[in-house]
Design a protein around this motif. Structure first.
Motif, short mmCIF file in Angstrom:
data_model
loop_
_atom_site.label_atom_id
_atom_site.label_comp_id
_atom_site.label_asym_id
_atom_site.label_seq_id
_atom_site.Cartn_x
_atom_site.Cartn_y
_atom_site.Cartn_z
N GLY A 194 -73.65 3.27 31.45
CA GLY A 194 -72.97 2.22 32.18
C GLY A 194 -73.38 0.83 31.70
N TRP A 195 -72.57 -0.15 32.08
CA TRP A 195 -72.83 -1.53 31.68
C TRP A 195 -74.13 -2.06 32.28
CZ3 TRP A 195 -70.51 -5.17 28.55
CH2 TRP A 195 -69.29 -4.81 27.97
N LEU A 196 -74.32 -1.88 33.59
CA LEU A 196 -75.48 -2.46 34.26
C LEU A 196 -76.80 -1.90 33.73
CD1 LEU A 196 -76.45 -4.42 36.38
CD2 LEU A 196 -76.23 -2.62 38.10
N PRO A 197 -76.98 -0.58 33.59
CA PRO A 197 -78.24 -0.10 33.01
C PRO A 197 -78.48 -0.61 31.60
CG PRO A 197 -77.05 1.69 34.08
CD PRO A 197 -76.13 0.53 34.04
N PHE A 198 -77.42 -0.72 30.82
CA PHE A 198 -77.57 -1.19 29.44
C PHE A 198 -78.06 -2.63 29.39
CE2 PHE A 198 -75.63 -3.48 25.86
CZ PHE A 198 -76.23 -2.82 24.80
N LEU A 199 -77.43 -3.52 30.17
CA LEU A 199 -77.81 -4.93 30.12
C LEU A 199 -79.18 -5.17 30.74
CD1 LEU A 199 -74.38 -6.60 31.01
CD2 LEU A 199 -75.45 -6.36 28.76
N LEU A 200 -79.49 -4.48 31.85
CA LEU A 200 -80.79 -4.64 32.47
C LEU A 200 -81.92 -4.16 31.55
CD1 LEU A 200 -80.22 -3.63 36.21
CD2 LEU A 200 -80.69 -5.91 35.29
N ALA A 201 -81.73 -3.00 30.96
CA ALA A 201 -82.75 -2.47 30.05
C ALA A 201 -82.90 -3.35 28.82
CB ALA A 201 -82.39 -1.04 29.63
N THR A 202 -81.81 -3.91 28.34
CA THR A 202 -81.89 -4.80 27.18
C THR A 202 -82.67 -6.06 27.52
OG1 THR A 202 -79.81 -3.98 26.24
CG2 THR A 202 -80.53 -6.18 25.57
N GLY A 203 -82.36 -6.68 28.68
CA GLY A 203 -83.06 -7.90 29.06
C GLY A 203 -84.55 -7.69 29.30
N LEU A 204 -84.89 -6.64 30.05
CA LEU A 204 -86.30 -6.38 30.36
C LEU A 204 -87.07 -5.89 29.15
CD1 LEU A 204 -85.93 -4.69 33.87
CD2 LEU A 204 -86.65 -7.02 33.37
N GLY A 205 -86.48 -4.97 28.40
CA GLY A 205 -87.19 -4.39 27.28
C GLY A 205 -87.37 -5.33 26.10
N SER A 206 -86.57 -6.39 26.03
CA SER A 206 -86.68 -7.32 24.90
C SER A 206 -87.69 -8.43 25.14
CB SER A 206 -85.30 -7.95 24.62
OG SER A 206 -84.34 -6.96 24.30
N ILE A 207 -88.22 -8.55 26.37
CA ILE A 207 -89.11 -9.66 26.67
C ILE A 207 -90.38 -9.65 25.81
CG2 ILE A 207 -90.59 -10.67 28.45
CD1 ILE A 207 -88.45 -9.98 30.49
N PRO A 208 -91.15 -8.56 25.74
CA PRO A 208 -92.42 -8.63 24.99
C PRO A 208 -92.24 -8.97 23.52
CG PRO A 208 -92.36 -6.69 26.40
CD PRO A 208 -90.98 -7.24 26.39
N ASN A 209 -91.35 -8.26 22.86
CA ASN A 209 -91.18 -8.50 21.43
C ASN A 209 -90.61 -9.88 21.15
OD1 ASN A 209 -89.31 -7.97 18.76
ND2 ASN A 209 -91.19 -6.78 18.71
N THR A 210 -89.63 -10.31 21.97
CA THR A 210 -89.03 -11.63 21.77
C THR A 210 -90.05 -12.73 22.01
OG1 THR A 210 -86.90 -10.74 22.50
CG2 THR A 210 -87.14 -13.12 22.47
N ALA A 211 -90.89 -12.56 23.06
CA ALA A 211 -91.92 -13.57 23.33
C ALA A 211 -92.91 -13.66 22.18
CB ALA A 211 -92.64 -13.21 24.63
N ALA A 212 -93.28 -12.54 21.60
CA ALA A 212 -94.23 -12.57 20.49
C ALA A 212 -93.66 -13.33 19.30
CB ALA A 212 -94.61 -11.14 20.09
N TYR A 213 -92.42 -13.07 18.97
CA TYR A 213 -91.80 -13.78 17.84
C TYR A 213 -91.60 -15.25 18.15
CZ TYR A 213 -90.84 -9.72 14.91
OH TYR A 213 -90.96 -8.63 14.08
N ALA A 214 -91.23 -15.59 19.39
CA ALA A 214 -91.05 -17.00 19.74
C ALA A 214 -92.36 -17.76 19.64
CB ALA A 214 -90.47 -17.11 21.15
N VAL A 215 -93.44 -17.16 20.12
CA VAL A 215 -94.75 -17.81 20.01
C VAL A 215 -95.15 -17.93 18.53
CG1 VAL A 215 -97.21 -17.55 20.53
CG2 VAL A 215 -95.50 -17.08 22.30
N ALA A 216 -94.90 -16.90 17.75
CA ALA A 216 -95.23 -16.97 16.32
C ALA A 216 -94.43 -18.06 15.63
CB ALA A 216 -94.97 -15.62 15.67
N GLY A 217 -93.16 -18.21 16.01
CA GLY A 217 -92.36 -19.27 15.41
C GLY A 217 -92.82 -20.65 15.82
N ALA A 218 -93.25 -20.78 17.10
CA ALA A 218 -93.72 -22.08 17.57
C ALA A 218 -95.07 -22.45 16.95
CB ALA A 218 -93.82 -22.08 19.09
N ARG A 219 -95.88 -21.46 16.60
CA ARG A 219 -97.21 -21.71 16.04
C ARG A 219 -97.27 -21.41 14.54
NH1 ARG A 219 -97.10 -23.28 20.52
NH2 ARG A 219 -98.68 -23.05 22.17
N ALA A 220 -96.12 -21.37 13.90
CA ALA A 220 -96.10 -21.02 12.47
C ALA A 220 -96.83 -22.04 11.62
CB ALA A 220 -94.65 -20.88 12.00
#
Length: 256
Positions: A194-220
């Motif tokens: 379904g749409w809702l499980p897909f979008l919720l899992a995408t938003g929650l599951g992408s937080i750790p990896n996205t945060a790590a890359y964003a911090v790495a880009g800010a501190r490059a």
């Protein structure tokens, strides 16, 4: 039918009158010939799949032509700044993920352009947007044509997992990198998730990896700083854990 009254005059009965007044209604006309054939061809599953492939090929060609990775070296256009720049970047991020641009590159650019916090928020918004667009395109244009092709053991196992345990399966795919972002989107679209499980899992599951890359880009600019080193560790550890988990689960997938 005629009935005789007392005066001898013949009159029509109500049932006979209703029968005489009833006019048969012709069935609705249906398109025939060339129009019907063209309609079936244009809306057939394989025609829609061909349209999806054409759209994706065009998007990939646009990426090769405009080279969005130049954002890392040239920066954001100076005429766009503030919140407007974050909104525009989030929309561009989503469209770039549909066109197969790697998310790590975009996450690094978000951190480099907007800093850790705003870069994380912008990248997450673009992630959910791009996933939703890919999921919608795959569901509308590709599902009917591709589902009959799910005949292999591994394909049926993956489809069953995504269909029955959509949120849990997609959350695991987002948390443990290994499957390309676009591939996970279109596999989920072909399944019955379904749409809702897909979008919720995408938003929650992408937080750790996205945060790590964003911090790495800010501190490059300071690759020896603790924040940069911690961010790189958060990038490497989930990738290693995902590899180990996939290696351990390979026997279960083969046995299905």
């Amino acid at each position: 039918m005629l009935d005789a009254n007392r005066s001898g005059t013949a009159t029509a009965s109500p049932r006979a009158a209703a029968t005489e007044l009833a006019v048969p209604v012709p069935p609705p006309l249906r398109p025939r010939g060339l129009v019907a054939t063209c309609t079936r061809v244009l809306f057939s599953p394989y025609a829609r799949l061909s349209l999806l492939l054409a759209l994706l090929a065009g998007a990939a060609a646009c990426v090769l032509l405009f080279e969005p990775q130049r954002l890392l070296t040239h920066g954001w256009p100076p005429q766009i700044g503030g919140a407007a720049a974050a909104v525009v970047f989030g929309a561009a991020y989503g469209l770039c993920t549909v066109a197969f641009v790697p998310r790590p590159l975009l996450n690094l650019a978000a951190g480099a352009l907007f800093g850790s916090q705003l870069g994380l928020a912008t990248a997450l918004a673009g992630t959910v947007l791009g996933a939703g667009v890919s999921f919608g395109l795959g569901r509308l244009l590709g599902q009917d044509a591709l589902r009959p092709l799910l005949r292999g053991r591994w394909l049926r196992a993956a489809d069953g997992q995504l269909s029955r345990h959509g949120f849990r399966s997609m959350l695991a795919l987002r948390l443990f990198p290994g499957v390309p972002f676009w591939a996970a989107n279109y596999c989920a679209a072909v399944s019955r998730m379904g749409w809702l499980p897909f979008l919720l899992a995408t938003g929650l599951g992408s937080i750790p990896n996205t945060a790590a890359y964003a911090v790495a880009g800010a501190r490059a600019s300071a690759p020896t700083s603790p924040a940069f080193l911690i961010a790189m560790a958060f990038i490497a550890v989930p990738a290693l854990a995902g590899t180990v988990l996939a290696w351990r689960k390979r026997h279960q997938l083969r046995g299905r």
